[in-house]
Write an enzyme that holds these catalytic residues in place. Structure first.
Site, PDB file in Angstrom:
ATOM      1  N   GLU A 237      46.273  34.128  39.501  1.00 30.53           N
ATOM      2  CA  GLU A 237      46.148  34.791  40.810  1.00 30.53           C
ATOM      3  C   GLU A 237      45.178  35.943  40.596  1.00 30.53           C
ATOM      4  OE1 GLU A 237      47.367  33.852  43.602  1.00 30.53           O
ATOM      5  OE2 GLU A 237      48.956  32.456  43.057  1.00 30.53           O
TER       6      GLU A 237
ATOM      7  N   CYS B 297      44.811  42.693  46.614  1.00 28.54           N
ATOM      8  CA  CYS B 297      43.861  41.587  46.505  1.00 28.54           C
ATOM      9  C   CYS B 297      43.552  40.972  47.867  1.00 28.54           C
ATOM     10  CB  CYS B 297      44.421  40.531  45.561  1.00 28.54           C
ATOM     11  SG  CYS B 297      46.092  40.065  46.018  1.00 28.54           S
TER      12      CYS B 297
ATOM     13  N   LYS C  26      54.387  40.640  30.015  1.00 30.73           N
ATOM     14  CA  LYS C  26      53.640  41.866  29.679  1.00 30.73           C
ATOM     15  C   LYS C  26      53.182  42.511  30.982  1.00 30.73           C
ATOM     16  CE  LYS C  26      49.491  43.090  29.331  1.00 30.73           C
ATOM     17  NZ  LYS C  26      49.651  44.473  29.787  1.00 30.73           N
TER      18      LYS C  26
END
Ligand code: NAP
Length: 476
Positions: free
Chosen positions: A245, A279, A169
């Site tokens: 993550e 990130c 997804k």
């Protein structure tokens, strides 16, 4: 269209949702809007394909991944342009991401052939131990929008190499790129049902079905810590393997023996990797007092030189923020910091001139005199904002750097070997760059500790996340 069991088809409900260019608001296209029935069907297809795929030889699986690698590099320019349109990052960075994404296909094509078992000596003369490593089964994968191609291949490549099948997804903001990746996998010859794509505007229901369905044995998620926690809770009842993550709050420490100009150039480059939407972007910049002035001056000079606009235009280095919520978060964090006494050096406002008002653009922003009471000291920013904190003692910098629930990337600038060692050993982060702003590669383990995640992606270890260990004891 959804890609289920090797076929492109609409959602069972017939519903679709649109994807837009964050720089202009222009509608780029629409995709099928999957519901719970669609995801169930995708899981069924992945379950049915598992036996056949896992029994293929590692060499056959590697060949498919290698073909996908070659196709991705062939289409690099086209994919990069699509990425700049749908996600907003400047074209040069989009091209770099396609290269990084392709590296995972190539790396794990190699690792597929190195899934070794073990033999272990027994204390009994008539006994032998074997350790087998076997694919975990059907994988449910959920990915974010900020690296809309590489976050897919970072999961799909090791899963397929290990012999797993997958239902993925992608993020709502970048579904068209996910469709391109799956078209490429189809062309590379991935058999029916081995990879399945469900685009949806209903992540909560579709996500919950994917995570809790009994036929899904492993969940791999990249995204925010908040959603990661929810997924870990949902997966707990089925005692599933989970890799997470999650978000980061990277410290960037500049000691007084470092070249402050070089360090500032590095800080600006990694901060603007993806307009601050990565990130591993630095969220707090700690600089030792003796070099604070030249460090700040260079940062200011770099920040004011950056040009915002559509990433397809020449010379643009700052793309749009992904949406209005991201813009609102920037505005809130900056207002809060200024109210609590931060000093604005440059930026601090939305950019609206020359047509930029059609997208969510924010000026590269540099704040000094940042303190722990401010929201930016703890919250992930995910935008073009660099908060600077001046420190005196080495220990003080390490303690402040570790004063966060996150533990993904961290950076240290020093020419002193002892300082470098002390920092790398004491920083509570999964990755440390020493005079290096890009400690990432398909060949190196990427992952966070504390609330930045569980497990690693890439590297030799990456495939282990998709393998079960089975012990066989044999009496002879
Ligand atoms: P996000 O809001 O957590 O979304 C990530 C994915 O989770 C999207 O596909 C999203 O779908 C889906 N999702 C949202 N709510 C869900 C739910 N209730 N159940 C199941 N799935 C759900 O994160 P994001 O804003 O896309 O990405 C930014 C975050 O990702 C940052 O925190 C960043 O640090 C982190 N990130 C981490 C890494 C890493 O390797 N550690 C790499 C890249 C990004 P929708 O799109 O439909 O909402």
């Amino acid at each position: 269209m959804l890609f289920i069991d090797g076929k492109w088809r609409p959602a069972a409900s017939g519903r679709e949702f649109v994807s837009t260019d964050p720089a202009s608001g222009e509608v780029l296209g629409s995709v099928a809007d999957a519901g719970v029935d669609d995801v169930r069907e995708a899981i069924g297809a992945a379950r049915a394909a598992f036996d056949g795929w896992s029994r293929r030889t590692a060499y056959e699986r590697a060949e498919v991944l290698s073909r996908a690698h070659a196709l991705m590099l062939e289409r690099r320019d086209d994919l990069a342009e699509r990425m700049t349109r749908e996600q907003g990052k400047p074209i040069r960075m989009a091209r770099a991401e396609i290269g990084y994404a392709a590296d995972f296909l190539s790396w794990f094509a190699g690792e597929a052939k190195r899934v070794y078992g073990e033999t272990i000596p027994s204390s009994r003369a008539d006994q032998r131990f074997l350790v087998l490593r076997q694919p975990v089964g059907v994988v449910g994968a959920i990915t974010p929008w900020n690296y809309p191609v590489s976050m897919l291949t970072r999961k799909i490549s090791p899963a397929l190499a290990a012999g797993c099948t997958i239902v993925l997804k992608p993020a709502e903001q970048t579904p068209l790129l996910a469709v391109e990746v799956f078209r490429l996998l189809e062309e590379a010859g991935v058999p029916e049902g081995v990879v399945n794509l469900v685009t949806t505007s209903d992540p909560a229901s579709v996500g919950a079905e994917l995570v809790t369905h009994p036929d899904v044995r492993k969940i791999t998620f990249t995204g925010s810590t908040e959603v990661g926690r929810l997924i870990a809770r949902q997966a707990a009842d089925g005692v599933k393997r989970v890799s997470l993550e999650l978000g980061g709050h990277a410290p960037f420490i500049v000691f007084d023996d470092a070249d402050p100009v070089h360090a500032a150039k590095g800080a600006a480059a990694v901060k603007f990797l993806n307009t601050g939407q990565a990130c591993i972007c630095p969220n707090r910049l700690f600089v030792q007092r003796a070099v604070a002035e030249p460090f700040l001056a260079t940062l200011e000079e770099r920040f004011t030189r950056l040009r915002a606009g559509s990433g397809l235009e020449d010379g643009v280095t700052v793309g749009p923020l992904i949406d209005a919520d991201a813009l609102a978060k920037m505005e809130r964090q900056v207002a809060d910091a200024l109210e609590r006494g931060a000093r604005l050096i440059t930026g601090g406002r939305r950019l609206t001139d020359d047509g930029l008002d059609a997208g969510c653009f924010y000026a590269p922003t540099l704040l000094a005199d940042v303190t722990p009471e401010m929201q930016i000291y703890r919250e992930e920013t995910f935008g073009p904002l660099a908060p600077v904190i001046v420190f005196d003692e080495d220990d003080e910098a390490i303690e402040m750097a570790n004063d966060t629930d996150y533990g993904l990337a961290s950076y240290v600038y020093t020419r002193d070997l002892s300082r470098a060692y002390r920092s790398m050993e004491r920083l509570a982060f999964g990755m440390v760059g020493i005079n290096d702003i890009n400690p990432t590669s398909a060949a190196a383990p990427f992952g966070g500790i504390k609330q930045s995640g569980l497990g690693v992606e890439g590297a030799r270890e990456g495939i282990g996340e998709y393998l079960d260990t089975k012990l066989v004891g044999i009496s002879i």
